[in-house]
Write an enzyme that holds these catalytic residues in place. Structure first.
Site, PDB file in Angstrom:
ATOM      1  N   LYS A   1      -2.156  -3.079   7.759  1.00  0.00           N
ATOM      2  CA  LYS A   1      -3.304  -2.461   8.423  1.00  0.00           C
ATOM      3  C   LYS A   1      -3.555  -3.262   9.688  1.00  0.00           C
ATOM      4  CE  LYS A   1      -6.565  -0.465   5.155  1.00  0.00           C
ATOM      5  NZ  LYS A   1      -7.707  -0.827   4.335  1.00  0.00           N
TER       6      LYS A   1
ATOM      7  N   ARG B   1       0.867  -1.178   0.000  1.00  0.00           N
ATOM      8  CA  ARG B   1       0.000   0.000   0.000  1.00  0.00           C
ATOM      9  C   ARG B   1       0.907   1.233   0.000  1.00  0.00           C
ATOM     10  NH1 ARG B   1      -2.456  -3.317   3.986  1.00  0.00           N
ATOM     11  NH2 ARG B   1      -4.513  -4.048   3.346  1.00  0.00           N
TER      12      ARG B   1
ATOM     13  N   HIS C   1      -2.778   2.531  -5.449  1.00  0.00           N
ATOM     14  CA  HIS C   1      -3.638   1.356  -5.336  1.00  0.00           C
ATOM     15  C   HIS C   1      -3.845   0.659  -6.673  1.00  0.00           C
ATOM     16  CE1 HIS C   1      -4.973   0.100  -1.476  1.00  0.00           C
ATOM     17  NE2 HIS C   1      -6.001  -0.527  -1.997  1.00  0.00           N
TER      18      HIS C   1
ATOM     19  N   ARG D   1      -1.299  -1.908  -6.703  1.00  0.00           N
ATOM     20  CA  ARG D   1      -1.621  -3.007  -5.776  1.00  0.00           C
ATOM     21  C   ARG D   1      -2.638  -3.938  -6.438  1.00  0.00           C
ATOM     22  NH1 ARG D   1      -1.579  -4.652  -0.465  1.00  0.00           N
ATOM     23  NH2 ARG D   1      -3.572  -5.173   0.476  1.00  0.00           N
TER      24      ARG D   1
ATOM     25  N   HIS E   1      -4.251  -9.421   3.410  1.00  0.00           N
ATOM     26  CA  HIS E   1      -5.701  -9.300   3.572  1.00  0.00           C
ATOM     27  C   HIS E   1      -6.111 -10.110   4.782  1.00  0.00           C
ATOM     28  CE1 HIS E   1      -6.230  -8.472  -0.970  1.00  0.00           C
ATOM     29  NE2 HIS E   1      -6.149  -7.353  -0.291  1.00  0.00           N
TER      30      HIS E   1
ATOM     31  N   TYR F   1      -9.988  -9.622  -6.442  1.00  0.00           N
ATOM     32  CA  TYR F   1      -9.101  -9.350  -7.562  1.00  0.00           C
ATOM     33  C   TYR F   1      -9.294 -10.338  -8.706  1.00  0.00           C
ATOM     34  CZ  TYR F   1      -6.922  -6.000  -4.605  1.00  0.00           C
ATOM     35  OH  TYR F   1      -6.709  -4.917  -3.806  1.00  0.00           O
TER      36      TYR F   1
END
Ligand SMILES: [Zn+2]
Length: 414
Positions: free
Chosen positions: A288, A264, A359, A362, A385, A394
């Site tokens: 994250k 990211r 992004h 990504r 994730h 995706y």
């Protein structure tokens, strides 16, 4: 040291003698540290001294400087008759210079910080709402600022007599905002309005069902197709960073990190030297939700990082890997700077894409991994994730992959 920029003893004495004098050497040091060109630094230092004269003539002191004084200084520049200060037609340098000096004074604690003195005053009811929300919900300042904006907007539009508010007026207010701004903005307004109405209800100031009158805005998570680049476009994008100057080497390393590992923008901006383990060829990334992951460092990414680090300015004291290439030469404050690197490279490579930020790369990395047969759970691990749904998102970019994910309908044997 002022001597880096000025040599005449008379000028040095004058610059150090005025009201700004006691801070002018440290200001000059900061300008040099932040990588400003000497010609710019000279103008900014002169402007700082000029501001000192201006403030002194008004009978004020340095700690009185605020945005209003900077404003009237800007007006003064147009008709300045001060001795020693050239009346230039272009005063942009001087205006920018005094802003930098003002920030410097804030940093030294001479002037109070901008955020304290320049926040527009909220209506008393909104201030009480923020206090209540901070105490009872433990909300943090950015949330409170956002909620206060929504509440103030509502109060100004529907009037201060909150006892008269009704469901219809609230819905009209929200519909009008929805027609003026993007869906995401409207969506983010809703919790602010509901919280404010609950607070008013708690104080007995409005009818008790008003929070329920705020409708929800429909939107579905992961509903859109991800934007991504083709393999050929990725090659063109990386080739747009060929060259040996520091800026290009940095951009190349950033783009490779984004396209190979799907980092990211914030991960790249906050990457530190100690996060790279050259011996094991790995990279520590804080994802994250504050959990740390160790990723393999592909050979080309490692090479690009090494080449950048070898020519990166050595006098900048930072633990961060990437620093801005224009003054102030500091680490990126956020992922926005990294996204802007991507945007410029897309322009150089002549790639027209609906999405332009980090992004996009990504998404591209994710889609490439899945296309090349990396299993969903492993791709999810690299992308950090927390749920496999997000990784599967995706696969939407590739119908062939979608078929693999779709589960066969269970047949019933009779
Ligand atoms: Zn003047």
């Amino acid at each position: 040291m002022l001597e880096k920029f000025f040599s005449t003893p008379k000028t040095l004495r004058r610059l150090r003698g005025g009201l700004s004098g006691p801070h002018i050497d440290a200001f000059a040091d900061n300008l040099e540290r932040d990588g400003y060109a000497p010609a710019s630094a000279v103008r900014y230092i002169r402007a700082a001294a000029h501001l000192g004269c201006f403030v002194q003539r008004k009978g004020d002191v340095l700690s009185d400087i605020d945005l209003n004084i900077l404003d009237s200084f800007g007006r003064h520049l147009r008709r300045c008759r001060c001795p020693h200060f050239k009346r230039g037609k272009i005063s942009y340098h001087a205006q920018f210079g005094v802003k930098l000096f003002y920030r410097h004074l804030i940093g030294c604690g001479i002037c109070p910080s901008e955020s304290v003195q320049n926040l527009p005053a909220n209506p008393a009811l909104v201030t009480a709402f923020c206090d209540w929300f901070r105490t009872h919900r433990g909300a943090k300042e950015p949330t409170l600022r956002h909620y206060a904006r929504g509440a103030t907007d509502l109060l100004r539009t529907l009037g201060e007599d909150v006892g008269q508010w009704n469901a219809r007026a609230l819905r009209d207010f929200l519909l009008e905002r929805a027609s003026q701004c993007r869906k995401e903005t409207t969506k983010s307004l809703i919790p602010a309005l509901r919280a404010f109405l609950r607070f008013l209800n708690f104080r007995g100031e409005c009818r008790d069902d008003l929070a329920l009158a705020i409708p929800a805005v429909a939107s579905w998570r992961l509903a859109r197709l991800p934007h991504c680049l083709s393999a050929e476009e990725v090659d063109r994008l990386i080739a747009a960073c060929d060259g040996t100057d520091t800026g290009r080497l940095r951009d190349r390393a950033i783009l490779l990190l984004l396209t190979r590992l799907g980092l990211r923008s914030g991960d790249v901006a906050s990457l530190r030297l100690k996060d790279i383990n050259w011996n094991s060829g790995t990279l520590q990334v804080m994802g994250k939700g504050r959990y740390q992951v160790c990723l393999p460092l592909p050979q080309d990414v490692g090479d690009a990082l090494l080449r950048y680090l070898e020519c990166r300015p050595a006098n900048i004291d930072t633990e961060h890997v990437f620093i801005r290439s224009i003054a102030p030469c500091r680490p990126f404050a956020s992922g926005d700077g990294v996204s802007s690197v991507v945007k410029h490279a897309l322009r150089r490579a002549n790639i027209d894409s609906p999405a332009k930020g980090a992004h996009l790369l990504r998404h591209t990395a994710a889609t490439e991994m899945l296309r090349n047969g990396v299993p969903l759970d492993q791709a999810g691990l690299v992308l950090r994730h927390r749920s496999i749904d997000v990784t599967a998102y995706y696969a939407k970019a590739d119908v062939a992959l979608l078929k693999q994910i779709a589960q066969p309908w269970p047949e019933v044997n009779v």
